[in-house]
Motif scaffolding. Structure first.
Motif, short mmCIF file in Angstrom:
data_model
loop_
_atom_site.label_atom_id
_atom_site.label_comp_id
_atom_site.label_asym_id
_atom_site.label_seq_id
_atom_site.Cartn_x
_atom_site.Cartn_y
_atom_site.Cartn_z
N TYR A 126 3.18 -4.65 3.53
CA TYR A 126 2.73 -4.82 5.27
C TYR A 126 2.99 -6.76 5.25
CZ TYR A 126 1.17 -0.59 5.50
OH TYR A 126 0.77 0.71 5.29
N SER A 179 -8.31 -2.74 13.72
CA SER A 179 -8.02 -1.31 13.14
C SER A 179 -6.86 -0.66 13.84
CB SER A 179 -9.36 -0.24 13.42
OG SER A 179 -8.90 0.48 12.05
N LYS A 183 -5.65 3.35 7.44
CA LYS A 183 -5.77 2.07 8.78
C LYS A 183 -5.38 0.88 8.55
CE LYS A 183 -10.31 4.49 11.12
NZ LYS A 183 -10.48 5.39 11.16
N ILE A 184 -4.83 0.19 9.29
CA ILE A 184 -4.15 -1.67 9.22
C ILE A 184 -5.36 -1.77 9.58
CG2 ILE A 184 -2.26 -2.74 9.18
CD1 ILE A 184 -1.20 -0.58 10.05
N THR A 186 -5.01 -5.86 5.51
CA THR A 186 -6.42 -4.80 4.48
C THR A 186 -5.17 -3.67 4.96
OG1 THR A 186 -7.26 -6.30 3.98
CG2 THR A 186 -8.31 -4.12 3.66
N VAL A 187 -5.12 -2.93 3.65
CA VAL A 187 -4.65 -1.77 4.39
C VAL A 187 -5.21 -0.71 3.90
CG1 VAL A 187 -2.68 0.66 4.44
CG2 VAL A 187 -2.11 -2.25 4.32
N GLN A 188 -6.33 0.20 4.21
CA GLN A 188 -6.87 1.92 3.18
C GLN A 188 -6.94 2.70 3.83
OE1 GLN A 188 -7.93 1.22 0.42
NE2 GLN A 188 -9.40 2.73 0.41
N HIS A 203 0.89 -1.40 0.42
CA HIS A 203 0.27 0.16 -0.02
C HIS A 203 0.85 1.20 -0.14
CE1 HIS A 203 -3.56 2.42 0.88
NE2 HIS A 203 -2.92 3.22 1.41
N ILE A 244 -1.88 3.67 10.88
CA ILE A 244 -0.96 3.69 9.79
C ILE A 244 0.15 4.02 10.40
CG2 ILE A 244 -1.55 5.40 8.24
CD1 ILE A 244 -1.70 3.33 6.09
N VAL A 288 5.88 -3.64 9.52
CA VAL A 288 5.71 -2.86 8.16
C VAL A 288 7.32 -2.52 7.12
CG1 VAL A 288 4.65 -0.46 6.91
CG2 VAL A 288 3.74 -1.80 9.13
#
Length: 398
Positions: free
Chosen positions: A128, A178, A166-167, A161-163, A123, A181, A138
């Motif tokens: 990650y 959550s 947040k991870i 999942t990274v968005q 990401h 990041i 990370v």
């Protein structure tokens, strides 16, 4: 024809019971033998070639692990279970950098395995990867240096999942976390009910419009939470337990859900494939297919490999069967990758098969690696990237 002893739940192809990750968990006292289909014979329509291959440590060896590479910006990121993480050029397979996350221990400087198992995820400018030791690493994508090393609620065997900021990680004890990041600090956590007996696998969470998180649980339910606060929006059952024994009633959701055109698709082991209207959580249709492998959803067709290694193409709207390919039964087949007009899968003996996506007929095959494949192949342009159990990474193409 080949014969094999059945595992406790018919596994290598389904994964192992929780807490038992080695592929040596065969039951020598079982009298039940299952027949592995022979390698299909057919006249190939085209040949494939290996653009390059590269070794990434010792792979996963005898352990069941779905570690698979990730791709971004012309670079393949791959890892082995011991702790080696490597960046490879997509064009040439040349190693750009590699780091070792295992630690020295004792006077003889022996290496303590990092037990990498959940990953690899890219990401922005970070890589990650989670571990069975309950840590999240990370790495800086430019050189592999460690940006964060964060303890989490339990072992991670699914890709993080990274968005946005947040991870999101799911532990095998049923905790969805959550994390910030930048710092790795916990923002919120949610508990997914976990039965006593589960498969050795975990569903990676997905995010929807930076507003929601959707994840499957070992209890056979799909869950939707708010992205910012982790509040439960809805929870619906996918698995419909049947049978007299606990093994018969296993209904884990280990594959990653798919969100497509307002619909969430989820599949459970031993049970059901369901399409849910995301806004309401109501089931649009249910179909009797079971799997623990990731699947593909397009506007018109769903491609999946079920727990008996049968490959299906289904109509997206109403799950009607378009075709099925049964010739790889019990060959421990991966989930599918979509490459142009073809579907690509690999098996536990190291064969890679290409199928016509419209008919399901075989169009090419190749014995690529004798150690075999467990992790799904990934598609990058016209290349298919596969990582074998021994750590070898291959880039193949027509």
């Amino acid at each position: 024809m080949r014969m094999r002893y059945s595992l406790l739940v018919s596994v290598l192809s389904i994964s192992l019971l929780s807490g038992c990750s080695t592929l040596k968990s065969l039951n020598p006292f079982s009298e039940e033998l299952e027949v592995m289909a022979p390698v299909p014979e057919f006249l190939p329509e085209f040949e494939t070639r290996t653009a390059w291959d590269s070794s990434v440590g010792k792979g996963t060896g005898e352990y069941y692990s779905t570690l698979r590479p990730a791709h971004a910006n012309g670079i393949i990121y791959a890892a082995d279970r011991q702790g080696k993480v490597t960046a490879l050029s997509l064009d040439s397979g040349k190693t750009l950098w590699e780091v070792q996350l295992s630690e020295s221990e004792g006077l003889l400087s022996r290496r303590k395995s990092a037990l990498l198992s959940g990953g690899v995820t890219f990401h922005q400018d970070k890589v990650y990867i989670g571990t069975e030791r309950g840590r999240l690493f990370v790495l800086n994508a430019n050189d592999g240096s460690i940006a964060l090393d964060v303890p989490v609620a339990g072992e991670i065997i699914a890709r993080p999942t990274v968005q946005k900021d947040k991870i999101l990680v799911v532990s095998t004890n049923g905790i969805l976390q959550s994390l910030d990041i930048n710092s790795g600090a916990e923002i919120w956590r949610a508990t997914l009910d976990t039965p006593v007996l589960t498969l050795r696998g975990q569903s990676s969470p997905i995010t929807i419009e930076d507003k929601f998180v959707v994840v499957g649980g070992d209890n056979g339910r799909i869950n939707a939470f708010t992205f910012d606060l982790g509040q439960l929006v809805w929870q619906e059952r996918v698995a419909e337990p049947v049978g007299a024994t606990e093994i018969d009633q296993l209904g884990d959701i280990d594959s990653e859900p798919v969100f497509h055109n307002g619909i969430v698709y989820a599949i459970a082991y031993n049970s059901m494939f369901v399409a849910f209207d995301f806004d309401s959580g109501a089931a649009i249709w249910r179909a009797e297919y079971g799997s623990i492998r990731d699947f593909i959803v397009t506007d018109e067709v769903i491609y999946l490999t079920d727990q008996n290694d049968i490959i299906y193409a289904l109509n997206t709207d109403d799950h009607q069967l378009i075709w099925k390919q049964e010739s790889l039964n019990k060959r421990f087949v991966t989930g599918p990758a979509l490459v142009g007009n073809n579907i690509v899968v690999a098996d536990g003996e190291g064969f890679v098969f290409w199928l016509d996506k419209k008919t399901g007929t075989f169009v090419s095959k190749e014995k690529l690696d004798s150690s075999g494949f467990i992790a799904n192949p990934i598609t990058v342009g016209n290349k298919v990237i596969l990582q074998a159990r021994n750590g070898s990474v291959y880039a193949i193409e027509r």
